[in-house]
Design a protein around this motif. Structure first.
Motif, PDB file in Angstrom:
ATOM      1  N   LEU A  64       0.837  -1.206   0.000  1.00 32.88           N
ATOM      2  CA  LEU A  64       0.000   0.000   0.000  1.00 32.88           C
ATOM      3  C   LEU A  64       0.868   1.251   0.000  1.00 32.88           C
ATOM      4  O   LEU A  64       0.570   2.238  -0.675  1.00 32.88           O
ATOM      5  CB  LEU A  64      -0.914  -0.008   1.222  1.00 32.88           C
ATOM      6  CG  LEU A  64      -1.764   1.243   1.444  1.00 32.88           C
ATOM      7  CD1 LEU A  64      -2.848   1.348   0.372  1.00 32.88           C
ATOM      8  CD2 LEU A  64      -2.416   1.219   2.834  1.00 32.88           C
ATOM      9  N   ASP A  65       1.959   1.213   0.765  1.00 35.29           N
ATOM     10  CA  ASP A  65       2.816   2.385   0.892  1.00 35.29           C
ATOM     11  C   ASP A  65       3.360   2.831  -0.459  1.00 35.29           C
ATOM     12  O   ASP A  65       3.475   4.032  -0.729  1.00 35.29           O
ATOM     13  CB  ASP A  65       3.968   2.061   1.854  1.00 35.29           C
ATOM     14  CG  ASP A  65       4.867   3.258   2.105  1.00 35.29           C
ATOM     15  OD1 ASP A  65       4.426   4.191   2.800  1.00 35.29           O
ATOM     16  OD2 ASP A  65       6.000   3.259   1.610  1.00 35.29           O
ATOM     17  N   THR A  67       1.995   2.377  -3.522  1.00 33.91           N
ATOM     18  CA  THR A  67       0.975   2.895  -4.433  1.00 33.91           C
ATOM     19  C   THR A  67       0.387   4.212  -3.942  1.00 33.91           C
ATOM     20  O   THR A  67       0.072   5.089  -4.744  1.00 33.91           O
ATOM     21  CB  THR A  67      -0.145   1.864  -4.614  1.00 33.91           C
ATOM     22  OG1 THR A  67      -0.690   1.498  -3.323  1.00 33.91           O
ATOM     23  CG2 THR A  67       0.376   0.604  -5.280  1.00 33.91           C
ATOM     24  N   ILE A  68       0.254   4.363  -2.631  1.00 36.27           N
ATOM     25  CA  ILE A  68      -0.380   5.568  -2.100  1.00 36.27           C
ATOM     26  C   ILE A  68       0.535   6.777  -2.248  1.00 36.27           C
ATOM     27  O   ILE A  68       0.086   7.890  -2.550  1.00 36.27           O
ATOM     28  CB  ILE A  68      -0.795   5.354  -0.620  1.00 36.27           C
ATOM     29  CG1 ILE A  68      -1.778   6.436  -0.185  1.00 36.27           C
ATOM     30  CG2 ILE A  68       0.412   5.359   0.301  1.00 36.27           C
ATOM     31  CD1 ILE A  68      -2.369   6.170   1.199  1.00 36.27           C
ATOM     32  N   SER A 185      -4.082  -3.562  -2.559  1.00 36.78           N
ATOM     33  CA  SER A 185      -3.356  -2.313  -2.316  1.00 36.78           C
ATOM     34  C   SER A 185      -3.233  -1.487  -3.593  1.00 36.78           C
ATOM     35  O   SER A 185      -3.149  -0.253  -3.537  1.00 36.78           O
ATOM     36  CB  SER A 185      -1.959  -2.612  -1.757  1.00 36.78           C
ATOM     37  OG  SER A 185      -1.157  -3.270  -2.716  1.00 36.78           O
ATOM     38  N   GLY A 189      -4.554   1.985  -2.611  1.00 38.92           N
ATOM     39  CA  GLY A 189      -3.508   2.995  -2.537  1.00 38.92           C
ATOM     40  C   GLY A 189      -3.831   4.252  -3.326  1.00 38.92           C
ATOM     41  O   GLY A 189      -3.893   5.348  -2.758  1.00 38.92           O
ATOM     42  N   ALA A 205      -1.136   9.877   4.653  1.00 38.92           N
ATOM     43  CA  ALA A 205      -0.657   8.782   3.813  1.00 38.92           C
ATOM     44  C   ALA A 205       0.449   8.000   4.506  1.00 38.92           C
ATOM     45  O   ALA A 205       0.667   6.816   4.225  1.00 38.92           O
ATOM     46  CB  ALA A 205      -0.141   9.339   2.482  1.00 38.92           C
ATOM     47  N   ASN A 209       0.006   4.052   8.254  1.00 38.59           N
ATOM     48  CA  ASN A 209       0.787   2.835   8.471  1.00 38.59           C
ATOM     49  C   ASN A 209       0.921   2.481   9.946  1.00 38.59           C
ATOM     50  O   ASN A 209       1.113   1.301  10.283  1.00 38.59           O
ATOM     51  CB  ASN A 209       2.193   2.999   7.878  1.00 38.59           C
ATOM     52  CG  ASN A 209       2.183   3.091   6.370  1.00 38.59           C
ATOM     53  OD1 ASN A 209       1.379   2.438   5.711  1.00 38.59           O
ATOM     54  ND2 ASN A 209       3.064   3.909   5.821  1.00 38.59           N
TER      55      ASN A 209
END
Length: 423
Positions: A64-65, A67-68, A185, A189, A205, A209
């Motif tokens: 996810l990290d 793509t976001i 994700s 994301g 963003a 996490n």
């Protein structure tokens, strides 16, 4: 490989035996070669569920990290009024992430899987916290580098731990579910990135996490139980391939720097691009020599490459990974630049891709576990992906929603059916 029975998947080393799929107990190991540690231990179903939940969150968080943050790059450039330096937000993360990936597997052999993955999560969360609170672009770049150090181990260690706690016969089902985290994700994301950019603050963003990381850490710390690695701290430190680690980290960083600079900050034929490439190649060649002739416990054991099935698997994984990243980067660009969709809507448009990945990933995992056969499903999935990628190339500004959904679903079937089946 002469047969496609999953029971025969094993490292072809004297004394290394596969998990017995009939009684779901790890076969005893004897005469284990130096450099290997037996940390396998199948967990009771209740404990397995909790650990699996924690590992799924770890993988989801790491993917996810990436793509976001990619969606927020323009927003970050405006927030710090430093568009000329914003590329380093991605570069610092990429450099440390890629450089650390080869090291975590070996460190987990020496110090234990649990210690290694908890350390990776700690660095990732520390970097995320620094990024979220960053007052300047410099602090943000440093924070991304620290987060990359952790993310470099989170994905690979998740796969390693799954292989430790699940029998070989059952592994397909669990890795199919785990692999679906990549697809989820890929949609969530860009969607969250668009929401944070348009409706809230970009800092969330990174802060998002923290709660996910805390939950996964609790599940892994209190529930995951694996045999301890024997040896004193001094003995364990003596097993680390420091020279190999240094040369591969420097080599990868030099190559990635040149690749990132080329055509962007400097011309491809400039000294600033050519010299790091040459230095990186020199260090990587030195690394290979160290692994082959010097290291007692190498990071990359060359004996693995004598097995043609392992070599084929590595090559296939490389190309599948490239295909996955190609689809993930191409589709949002198409929706935003060609179809003029917002970042939020572009994320939603990827739902058919995720749907295909979920169906094929979980479905193939179940079929592999039931039949003990894996190669036909990999072949079929790769054919489907090639067809889907060819169909994506037919997209234009007039492509309708039905065409977009159908083609994305086909691509998702191919990716979901091949990524985890190969693992």
């Amino acid at each position: 490989m002469g047969t496609d029975r999953t029971e025969e998947l094993q490292i072809e080393e004297k004394g290394i035996k596969p998990v017995d799929s009939n009684n779901n107990q790890a076969a005893p190991l004897s005469n284990v070669p130096r450099g290997y540690t037996d940390q396998s231990r199948e967990l009771p179903r209740k404990e397995l569920g909790l650990v699996f939940f924690g590992l799924s969150l770890v993988l989801f968080m790491a993917s996810l990290d990436q793509t976001i943050v990619s969606v927020l790059i323009p927003t970050l450039g405006k927030a710090f009024n430093a568009p000329q330096y914003i590329a380093w937000v991605g570069t610092s993360y990429l450099l440390t992430n890629t450089a650390m990936q080869p090291l975590y597997g070996k460190l987990s052999d020496i110090f234990g899987r649990k210690v290694a993955i908890l350390a990776a999560i700690f660095f990732f969360l520390l970097g995320s916290l620094i990024c979220g609170a960053a007052p300047t672009i410099t602090v943000l770049v440093v924070g991304r580098g620290i987060a990359g150090v952790g993310a470099g181990g989170m994905i690979s260690l998740t796969m390693i731990i799954i292989s430790d706690i699940v029998s070989l016969r059952e592994r397909g089902k669990y890795q199919g579910i785990i692999g679906s985290m990549f697809g989820i994700s890929a949609v969530v994301g860009p969607l969250l990135g668009g929401v944070f950019a348009e409706k809230s603050s970009w800092r969330w963003a990174f802060y998002i996490n923290l709660p996910i990381g805390v939950i996964s850490t609790i599940a892994i710390f209190f529930v995951l139980r694996l045999p301890k690695v024997v040896g004193t701290r001094r003995e364990k430190l003596g097993r680390i391939d420091f020279l190999g680690s240094f040369t591969i980290v420097v080599g990868i960083i030099c190559v990635l720097l040149s690749t990132n600079w080329g055509g962007n900050e400097y011309p491809w034929n400039s000294v600033q691009v050519i010299v790091p490439y040459c230095v990186g190649a020199l260090f990587l060649i030195t690394f290979l020599f160290i692994e082959a002739k010097v290291a007692v416990e190498p990071i990359v054991p060359f004996r693995l490459f004598r097995n043609q099935s392992i070599c084929a698997t590595y090559a296939t994984s490389f190309f599948i990974g490239g295909a996955f990243m190609g689809a993930i980067f191409f589709c949002p660009l198409y929706f935003q630049l060609v179809m003029h969709e917002s970042a939020t809507k572009a994320g939603l448009q990827l739902l058919p891709l995720v749907g295909g990945m979920l169906v094929a990933g979980i479905g193939n995992g179940i079929l592999i576990s039931k039949t003990g056969r894996y190669r036909p499903y990999i072949w079929g999935a790769l054919v489907i992906y090639v067809a889907g990628a060819a169909l994506l190339s037919l997209w234009d500004e007039k492509s309708g929603l039905d065409v977009q959904i159908g083609f994305l679903f086909i691509v998702g079937l191919g990716l979901g059916g091949s990524m985890q089946s190969v693992v």
